[in-house]
Design an enzyme around this catalytic site. Structure first.
Site, PDB file in Angstrom:
ATOM      1  CB  CYS A 116      -0.951   0.005   1.196  1.00  0.00           C
ATOM      2  SG  CYS A 116      -2.254  -1.235   1.047  1.00  0.00           S
ATOM      3  CE  LYS A 119      -2.135  -0.251  -3.744  1.00  0.00           C
ATOM      4  NZ  LYS A 119      -3.147   0.572  -3.115  1.00  0.00           N
TER       5      LYS A 119
END
Length: 152
Positions: A116, A119
């Site tokens: 996460c 990104k």
């Protein structure tokens, strides 16, 4: 790292053990009811529009990425000053405003990775650029992470 989810931290693998859920969009009632049947009465169930929910997710991950880079930089500063980062960390954490998440440093694995954080940091910066905003600070976080991770 071990995450003490029972102390207000989200469980790293079991969403049913989180203490809050954010639902975004116009058709959330069935999803709230589903998660209430899974996670029970204890968590908070917050409903908002989809854009606010999405920005909130990005903000959470951008803050953690920023804090991780801050701590990596602090570790390097401690090396330069020849002081023990772990002592500085413990003294710093005496201030209740700081919080211990992302403060343990593995000098052999600096920067942030995972699914996460890279990104989402890239996504929020790119989305802001499309809207005409140059997020210089968050770009600097991404560039620092690339430097720490040895990415060009």
């Amino acid at each position: 790292y071990h995450i003490p989810y029972w102390k207000g931290y989200p469980h790293p693998t079991d969403m049913a053990l989180h203490d809050f859920f954010i639902f975004g969009g116009s058709y959330t009632e069935p999803w709230v009811e589903l998660w209430q049947s899974i996670a029970g009465w204890a968590p908070r169930y917050l409903i908002t529009d989809s854009l606010t929910a999405e920005v909130t997710k990005y903000v959470e991950n951008m803050f953690l990425a920023t804090k991780k880079i801050f701590c990596d930089e602090l570790y390097m500063a401690c090396q330069v000053f020849n002081v023990d980062y772990n002592i500085v960390r413990e003294l710093w954490l005496m201030d209740g405003r700081v919080g211990p998440a992302m403060t343990i440093i593995d000098p052999h694995n600096p920067g942030f990775g995972g699914k996460c954080l890279p990104k989402d940091t890239a996504a929020i910066v790119a989305a802001l650029a499309v809207k005409g905003y140059d997020a210089k600070f968050w770009n600097a976080v991404i560039q620092s992470n690339k430097r720490f991770r040895g990415i060009r």
